[in-house]
Design a protein around this motif. Sequence first.
Motif, PDB file in Angstrom:
ATOM      1  N   ASN A 169       0.818  -1.224   0.000  1.00  0.00           N
ATOM      2  CA  ASN A 169       0.000   0.000   0.000  1.00  0.00           C
ATOM      3  C   ASN A 169       0.849   1.270   0.000  1.00  0.00           C
ATOM      4  O   ASN A 169       0.335   2.360   0.281  1.00  0.00           O
ATOM      5  CB  ASN A 169      -0.926   0.017   1.206  1.00  0.00           C
ATOM      6  N   ALA A 170       2.139   1.181  -0.296  1.00  0.00           N
ATOM      7  CA  ALA A 170       3.019   2.349  -0.194  1.00  0.00           C
ATOM      8  C   ALA A 170       2.555   3.490  -1.089  1.00  0.00           C
ATOM      9  O   ALA A 170       2.524   4.647  -0.664  1.00  0.00           O
ATOM     10  CB  ALA A 170       4.451   1.952  -0.545  1.00  0.00           C
ATOM     11  N   HIS A 171       2.182   3.179  -2.327  1.00  0.00           N
ATOM     12  CA  HIS A 171       1.765   4.237  -3.243  1.00  0.00           C
ATOM     13  C   HIS A 171       0.439   4.833  -2.801  1.00  0.00           C
ATOM     14  O   HIS A 171       0.242   6.063  -2.888  1.00  0.00           O
ATOM     15  CB  HIS A 171       1.658   3.686  -4.664  1.00  0.00           C
ATOM     16  N   ARG A 172      -0.485   4.023  -2.305  1.00  0.00           N
ATOM     17  CA  ARG A 172      -1.758   4.549  -1.806  1.00  0.00           C
ATOM     18  C   ARG A 172      -1.526   5.479  -0.616  1.00  0.00           C
ATOM     19  O   ARG A 172      -2.173   6.518  -0.491  1.00  0.00           O
ATOM     20  CB  ARG A 172      -2.694   3.410  -1.387  1.00  0.00           C
TER      21      ARG A 172
ATOM     22  N   ASP B 259      -3.979   7.400 -12.510  1.00  0.00           N
ATOM     23  CA  ASP B 259      -2.854   6.684 -11.897  1.00  0.00           C
ATOM     24  C   ASP B 259      -2.725   5.278 -12.474  1.00  0.00           C
ATOM     25  O   ASP B 259      -3.729   4.612 -12.775  1.00  0.00           O
ATOM     26  CB  ASP B 259      -3.055   6.612 -10.380  1.00  0.00           C
ATOM     27  N   LYS B 260      -1.479   4.820 -12.611  1.00  0.00           N
ATOM     28  CA  LYS B 260      -1.238   3.494 -13.186  1.00  0.00           C
ATOM     29  C   LYS B 260      -1.545   2.368 -12.210  1.00  0.00           C
ATOM     30  O   LYS B 260      -1.666   1.211 -12.612  1.00  0.00           O
ATOM     31  CB  LYS B 260       0.210   3.380 -13.656  1.00  0.00           C
TER      32      LYS B 260
ATOM     33  N   GLU C  33      -9.221   2.678  -7.607  1.00  0.00           N
ATOM     34  CA  GLU C  33     -10.365   2.149  -6.857  1.00  0.00           C
ATOM     35  C   GLU C  33     -10.551   2.900  -5.538  1.00  0.00           C
ATOM     36  O   GLU C  33     -11.683   3.189  -5.124  1.00  0.00           O
ATOM     37  CB  GLU C  33     -10.148   0.657  -6.601  1.00  0.00           C
ATOM     38  N   ALA C  34      -9.449   3.229  -4.863  1.00  0.00           N
ATOM     39  CA  ALA C  34      -9.534   3.968  -3.605  1.00  0.00           C
ATOM     40  C   ALA C  34     -10.106   5.359  -3.823  1.00  0.00           C
ATOM     41  O   ALA C  34     -10.901   5.859  -3.012  1.00  0.00           O
ATOM     42  CB  ALA C  34      -8.148   4.064  -2.969  1.00  0.00           C
ATOM     43  N   GLY C  35      -9.733   6.008  -4.933  1.00  0.00           N
ATOM     44  CA  GLY C  35     -10.283   7.331  -5.220  1.00  0.00           C
ATOM     45  C   GLY C  35     -11.787   7.285  -5.431  1.00  0.00           C
ATOM     46  O   GLY C  35     -12.525   8.133  -4.901  1.00  0.00           O
ATOM     47  N   GLU C  36     -12.261   6.342  -6.185  1.00  0.00           N
ATOM     48  CA  GLU C  36     -13.708   6.210  -6.413  1.00  0.00           C
ATOM     49  C   GLU C  36     -14.443   5.901  -5.115  1.00  0.00           C
ATOM     50  O   GLU C  36     -15.520   6.442  -4.855  1.00  0.00           O
ATOM     51  CB  GLU C  36     -13.957   5.106  -7.437  1.00  0.00           C
ATOM     52  N   ARG C  37     -13.855   5.043  -4.292  1.00  0.00           N
ATOM     53  CA  ARG C  37     -14.526   4.643  -3.044  1.00  0.00           C
ATOM     54  C   ARG C  37     -14.642   5.818  -2.085  1.00  0.00           C
ATOM     55  O   ARG C  37     -15.706   6.058  -1.490  1.00  0.00           O
ATOM     56  CB  ARG C  37     -13.730   3.513  -2.400  1.00  0.00           C
ATOM     57  N   THR C  38     -13.585   6.560  -1.913  1.00  0.00           N
ATOM     58  CA  THR C  38     -13.637   7.679  -0.966  1.00  0.00           C
ATOM     59  C   THR C  38     -14.526   8.792  -1.495  1.00  0.00           C
ATOM     60  O   THR C  38     -15.210   9.473  -0.710  1.00  0.00           O
ATOM     61  CB  THR C  38     -12.221   8.223  -0.715  1.00  0.00           C
ATOM     62  N   ALA C  39     -14.555   8.995  -2.795  1.00  0.00           N
ATOM     63  CA  ALA C  39     -15.466  10.005  -3.358  1.00  0.00           C
ATOM     64  C   ALA C  39     -16.912   9.636  -3.065  1.00  0.00           C
ATOM     65  O   ALA C  39     -17.726  10.499  -2.692  1.00  0.00           O
ATOM     66  CB  ALA C  39     -15.228  10.141  -4.857  1.00  0.00           C
ATOM     67  N   GLU C  40     -17.241   8.375  -3.223  1.00  0.00           N
ATOM     68  CA  GLU C  40     -18.612   7.931  -2.930  1.00  0.00           C
ATOM     69  C   GLU C  40     -18.953   8.147  -1.462  1.00  0.00           C
ATOM     70  O   GLU C  40     -20.071   8.552  -1.125  1.00  0.00           O
ATOM     71  CB  GLU C  40     -18.763   6.455  -3.295  1.00  0.00           C
TER      72      GLU C  40
END
Length: 907
Positions: free
Chosen positions: A566-569, A598-599, A605-612
């Motif tokens: 999860n380093a990049h996240r 992001d590649k 997926e994390a961006g979409e989840r937190t936006a929701e």
Amino acid sequence: MDSGKWALAAFALGAAMAFTITVVVRLCIAERESERKDAEGAREEAAHAAEDSEAANPQPTLRKSEVNGTSSATGAQDGNKAVAKADGAKDSKEATTKAASPRDGKGAIAVAAGPSVTAEASALAADSSAAEFVATPEATELVTASHGAPAAPEPDAAPEPAAPEHAAPLDMEELTVTLLRSADPIADLKHEAGRIRTAEAHAADDGGIEPSGLDSYLARALDEAGLFSKDAGTPDVTVVLPSRSKTFYLRVNDSSIAWPDMVRVLAVESALNRTLFAWEHLVRDAQADDGDVAGGVAETGAPRRHKPSEAEPHASDTALQNASRTASPSPSLEDCYRFNQALASSITAQLGSSPIRRASMSDVLGEWGARQAIAAGIETFRLPVRLSASFRVNLMGGDAAIAIKHVPWNVFPASVWSEELGRVIPATRQMREQAASAYAMRTALLLASHAFRCSRRLCHVFVAVSEDSPTRHACLLSGDVERERLGEFDLSAPFNPESVCRMLGFRMRLEGGMLQEVEQGFSLDSERFCPRTRYESIDLSNRILPRFESRLLGVTRVSDLAINENAHRAEMAQVLARTLGTSTEHNVREILDLTQGDKDPSVREAGERTAERLIDGSLPDSDALAFSDEFIFGDDLSRACERAASLLRAGRASEAVDVLTEALAPVDALDTYTDTDAVAWREFMGYVERTLYNRLLATDGQRVCLVPDAYYNAQLLMATALLASNRPGQALGFARRAQDLDPFCIAGTLRVVRCLEVLERRDEAAEELVRQLGRAYDPEGLGVVYYRLAFMYWRLGKTELADACYQKAAVSRASCSGAAMVELKTMRAVTGTGGVEPKDVEDVLERADIPLAPTDEILTVLFEAAQGATDAEVFPVARSFAALLGALSGDDVMHGVTNSIELDPDW
């Protein structure tokens, strides 16, 4: 003749006799005074002749002429003018030092036994064999005076009165054994000091045998250290004799200790070491010179005392052996004080007389070797008081920094030898503070010179001496020492520490010979000594490793040592958290703009989840911590693991199985983390496991990718839940999956073993544990595996193997070591077996093909990887290896190296 005449005659006769006796006594006194003056005249003539010879053949004590012939005038131990001249010498001139062999009592002002510090720093780091101090001629004269053959009396000289009979000197080897075995060494020391004081009192009262001067020195030093102070606490201490320095170290076992009691511990420790040094040089080595060899009897006729065995009482505890310590040549109390004062003034002589070599970038020692060498010196130097120092190294910059803890003044002796008065006198607080200040300067020069000798790539060594107490932190001495300037001084010869420190540019302020507070000119954690590049993220690094370090670590890129999926996240979460505001619309737009391109699919997926979550209101806009947690750990599998763990703690194993099955199904259905010829999916608990995998198990051409922590945890949780649900067959599959993902972690193996044990397949369970021992690398892991294997063998009826494994677990320093010892005793009682002798444990295991963990293969990788990571300045990895090696070896040198590899500084 009547009675009156008889009385008168008797009175006259008595008066005549009294007058005659008075005249005879006065004549004897006059004769003795004449002899004394003649002897003094002869000594003065010899001294003048020596001075004339020295004037004709000058012997510089330093390579700087400004300090030639000078001596420190600060401190009783450094030539206090009111008490003693420099280094305890009778003349004002200093004498040059000579090297002494470990068994040579002539020419040694310090004690033989620790490794000598030479220009070859790598040899010091690797060798813990014996070496030597060097001596001044005054100490040699002292030994000769104490142990040499007496001069033949002149024919007409009056017979000398018989000297008081003294017991043989205390045997420090015997006392050391007693203290090392003791459960209460403070009580034993009080007993020993009390025994000596009692013997002194008896000798004074009834003319019995007096204790030796060395015994009296120990008792007096312990008393002055505060051993019998009424207000002193009684800390729980253990006496340790480190293998390198062979000096006493009093380890405090209490979780906390009052500062005055800690100072007393240091003072008692110093008293023991000063006595040890005096015994080694003035007794042991002098006896060796006098021909006290094997056979048990010295030339003096005094019985030679041997080391006590397990079956006999210690000699110091028996009156019989006390009485048997008959008269023999031994140092006086004054000799011991003179010797130790000279010793404290010559601690830098341990460096040897070889000059510091010029700087060179061709030195083969890298960061790892230089740190080992510096740490080895700190642990090896034989000093009268404890040395506590921390250091940093930056070889690329040519710099090192050393911070030394100042020794409190009340640790130093409360009595000193006065050359002017010719006796031992009490030392004032000012004299002791002067001694502590002079000693601090010498210690700073000792460590600076040592650091330069450890690596020719060092050009500057920054040194500071600081006072640290619960109420005060003050720097007393600070300086940037340059290699070329320090190389001009010969620190093996007598010198004035104040003059040398000033000439080297030290920042210092003395008042009455005592160091006062000054500003420290550097910080250990400044960027000069701790470059930022050492702490960049391992997982996100773009660095290419040098060829040699690449081979040691088994990878070509620093990022190939990554352990955090999860380093990049996590990095993106920090960036996004700084852009969040109070507007939901603004926040959602920022999140999607930064993540959708992001590649890394997990970031998208994390961006979409937190936006929701922000849109539906389940995640507040203003809570940055909640946002980061959701972005990094908010995926379905992570949340499922949290719920399953909670259900297991509540005893609802079946429900936990359902939750995990639902979360794992979509992941396993797509074979998301299934190995292929090109990719191996793995999990690692740390940098050590990743490096061991790279070196020992990785397949050429197969790239290692990291599974999410949640996926690995789900396998372990599922195995546990299924076992709790009485479904061991199904649990075994998940346990093996966890074992495959991280082959060096014992968590998966222990679950496999438990499943096999429930299935009554104990032979297979034992084989799994034996296989895991071949990969065990840390004290906790190998201790637990030996512990479980011992129980398994016990159940299988193989009590000899079980006994051996229990013993290995008991000495492993793992959390289960105590339980292993209890079960070992229980097994022996139940089975009626005598057990395996400790010396035979390894032979028993090797005959059964059970690995002796950690294996040679594992240890080789650990040492090579530690060197590679440190020299490549990949410090998060390097510190992990250094800490592990310290835990495995218990070596103080490795602990010093670990502490020198700083954590990520907060600039």
